[in-house]
Design a protein around this motif. Structure first.
Motif, PDB file in Angstrom:
ATOM      1  N   THR A 125       6.100  -4.251 -11.355  1.00  0.00           N
ATOM      2  CA  THR A 125       5.087  -5.075 -10.694  1.00  0.00           C
ATOM      3  C   THR A 125       4.803  -4.540  -9.304  1.00  0.00           C
ATOM      4  OG1 THR A 125       5.894  -7.018 -11.896  1.00  0.00           O
ATOM      5  CG2 THR A 125       4.511  -7.429  -9.966  1.00  0.00           C
ATOM      6  N   ASP A 126       3.540  -4.594  -8.898  1.00  0.00           N
ATOM      7  CA  ASP A 126       3.184  -4.208  -7.536  1.00  0.00           C
ATOM      8  C   ASP A 126       3.901  -5.135  -6.549  1.00  0.00           C
ATOM      9  OD1 ASP A 126       1.292  -4.653  -5.041  1.00  0.00           O
ATOM     10  OD2 ASP A 126       0.820  -2.674  -5.841  1.00  0.00           O
ATOM     11  N   ALA A 127       4.575  -4.561  -5.563  1.00  0.00           N
ATOM     12  CA  ALA A 127       5.373  -5.354  -4.623  1.00  0.00           C
ATOM     13  C   ALA A 127       4.519  -6.350  -3.848  1.00  0.00           C
ATOM     14  CB  ALA A 127       6.126  -4.430  -3.665  1.00  0.00           C
ATOM     15  N   ALA A 128       3.330  -5.933  -3.421  1.00  0.00           N
ATOM     16  CA  ALA A 128       2.445  -6.838  -2.686  1.00  0.00           C
ATOM     17  C   ALA A 128       1.973  -7.972  -3.585  1.00  0.00           C
ATOM     18  CB  ALA A 128       1.258  -6.062  -2.126  1.00  0.00           C
ATOM     19  N   GLU A 129       1.708  -7.649  -4.858  1.00  0.00           N
ATOM     20  CA  GLU A 129       1.287  -8.685  -5.806  1.00  0.00           C
ATOM     21  C   GLU A 129       2.395  -9.700  -6.041  1.00  0.00           C
ATOM     22  OE1 GLU A 129       0.602  -8.948 -10.611  1.00  0.00           O
ATOM     23  OE2 GLU A 129      -0.119  -7.143  -9.587  1.00  0.00           O
ATOM     24  N   LEU A 130       3.641  -9.226  -6.140  1.00  0.00           N
ATOM     25  CA  LEU A 130       4.759 -10.140  -6.337  1.00  0.00           C
ATOM     26  C   LEU A 130       4.948 -11.043  -5.122  1.00  0.00           C
ATOM     27  CD1 LEU A 130       7.153 -11.045  -8.086  1.00  0.00           C
ATOM     28  CD2 LEU A 130       8.532  -9.317  -6.929  1.00  0.00           C
ATOM     29  N   ARG A 131       4.840 -10.475  -3.926  1.00  0.00           N
ATOM     30  CA  ARG A 131       4.959 -11.310  -2.721  1.00  0.00           C
ATOM     31  C   ARG A 131       3.884 -12.389  -2.706  1.00  0.00           C
ATOM     32  NH1 ARG A 131       6.062  -6.266  -0.158  1.00  0.00           N
ATOM     33  NH2 ARG A 131       3.885  -6.108   0.480  1.00  0.00           N
ATOM     34  N   GLU A 132       2.687 -12.034  -3.099  1.00  0.00           N
ATOM     35  CA  GLU A 132       1.599 -13.019  -3.107  1.00  0.00           C
ATOM     36  C   GLU A 132       1.860 -14.107  -4.150  1.00  0.00           C
ATOM     37  OE1 GLU A 132      -3.291 -13.163  -3.605  1.00  0.00           O
ATOM     38  OE2 GLU A 132      -2.204 -11.261  -3.711  1.00  0.00           O
ATOM     39  N   ARG A 133       2.352 -13.705  -5.313  1.00  0.00           N
ATOM     40  CA  ARG A 133       2.622 -14.673  -6.375  1.00  0.00           C
ATOM     41  C   ARG A 133       3.734 -15.640  -5.992  1.00  0.00           C
ATOM     42  NH1 ARG A 133       5.653 -12.939 -11.166  1.00  0.00           N
ATOM     43  NH2 ARG A 133       4.668 -10.925 -10.829  1.00  0.00           N
ATOM     44  N   LEU A 134       4.730 -15.134  -5.276  1.00  0.00           N
ATOM     45  CA  LEU A 134       5.855 -15.973  -4.873  1.00  0.00           C
ATOM     46  C   LEU A 134       5.597 -16.727  -3.575  1.00  0.00           C
ATOM     47  CD1 LEU A 134       8.823 -13.533  -5.608  1.00  0.00           C
ATOM     48  CD2 LEU A 134       8.006 -15.419  -7.031  1.00  0.00           C
TER      49      LEU A 134
END
Length: 301
Positions: A252-261
């Protein structure tokens, strides 16, 4: 004179048995409580490596590990011990947080472990650079970190709660990597502990905050003005990070995961710690430029 009839010792033992005064089924429970829990009479371990402790032992270990961790915040063994003996009912609440979430329940069923064998460094570094796997692999390579140095949980009495603490412990470096907090600076470690305390409620993370007293004045000012507000703000907004199934998020894209969490990335600590370069005084440079040697300043013949 009437003779006195003595009662045999066997009869006295029968009269003293709790089954005479208690309903059926309660005798085993009473016997369990009658047998005192002491350093010489410990109950059997609940899982491999488990060491049951008395309340006095837990108190002494809490105090000793807290003092040792304050003196040297890089003592991972003391911090680990402090986390286990001080977890108490908070570990149960953290387990309940996992049970209330579908992903958390799956983690508890599968009980994955983060090791160098299950997460080979070369495989992580072969992933695309924007992914969680590569970010974590780069973190391990840059700071020479290994997941194998994490101690096994020993002092948490419930087996399932012990795994929850073990999972939290093994995911700690992932939080460092995804949030971009360098571990070699004490202020970065304390900032992450503040985040973890608000997000997980584990008292060990809060007890680690006493290390703020060891920071230099500039570091302490930076912590209270920048990183503590970030930790409080981001941890409250974020979903429970204990419920992240990291093994399934490596690509998973790290920035995408931060946004999702709902994770907010903190300011770059490396940049904040850089000292500005000293500039040469302008007057000194002008004086040096206008100063000439005697031969150069002499008038032409």
């Amino acid at each position: 004179m009437r003779s006195v009839r003595l009662i045999s010792s066997r009869k006295l033992a029968q009269l003293a048995r709790p089954s005479i005064f208690l309903p059926a089924g309660a005798e085993a429970s009473v016997a369990q409580h009658i047998r005192a829990f002491s350093v010489l009479n410990r109950p059997p371990p609940q899982y491999d490596g488990h060491v049951p402790l008395t309340l006095i032992e837990k108190g002494a270990m809490t105090l000793g590990s807290a003092i040792g961790a304050f003196i040297d915040p890089r003592r991972a063994d003391l911090i680990a011990t402090l986390g286990e003996v001080s977890a108490g009912p908070v570990a149960q609440r953290l387990r309940d947080t996992m049970l209330s979430d579908p992903t958390g329940r799956q983690i508890l069923r599968d009980r994955p472990r983060i090791t160098s064998e299950s997460w080979p460094l070369d495989e992580l570094l072969a992933m695309p650079h924007n992914t969680v796997g590569y970010v974590y692999g780069h973190f391990r390579k840059r700071y020479h970190m290994s997941p194998d140095v994490r101690d096994e949980v020993r002092y948490v009495d419930d087996a399932e709660c012990a795994y929850v603490i073990q999972r939290y412990r093994e995911c700690h470096d992932l939080y460092h990597a995804v949030l971009g907090l360098p571990p070699q600076y004490v202020e970065g470690e304390i900032a992450l502990k503040a985040f973890e305390f608000v997000n997980t409620g584990l008292p060990m993370a809060a007890l680690s905050l006493v290390a703020v007293a060891r920071l230099k004045p500039a570091e302490r000012q930076r912590f209270f003005s920048i990183f503590l507000p970030w930790a409080l703000r981001s941890a409250r907004r974020a979903k429970p990070i204990i419920n992240v199934y990291w093994e399934k998020e490596l690509m998973t894209d790290a920035a995408e995961l931060r946004e999702r969490l709902g994770l907010e990335k903190p300011p770059n600590l490396h940049t904040l710690r850089k000292k500005p370069k000293k500039e040469k005084p302008v007057a000194a440079e002008a004086s040096a430029a206008t100063t000439a040697t005697p031969a150069e300043s002499a008038p032409p013949a």
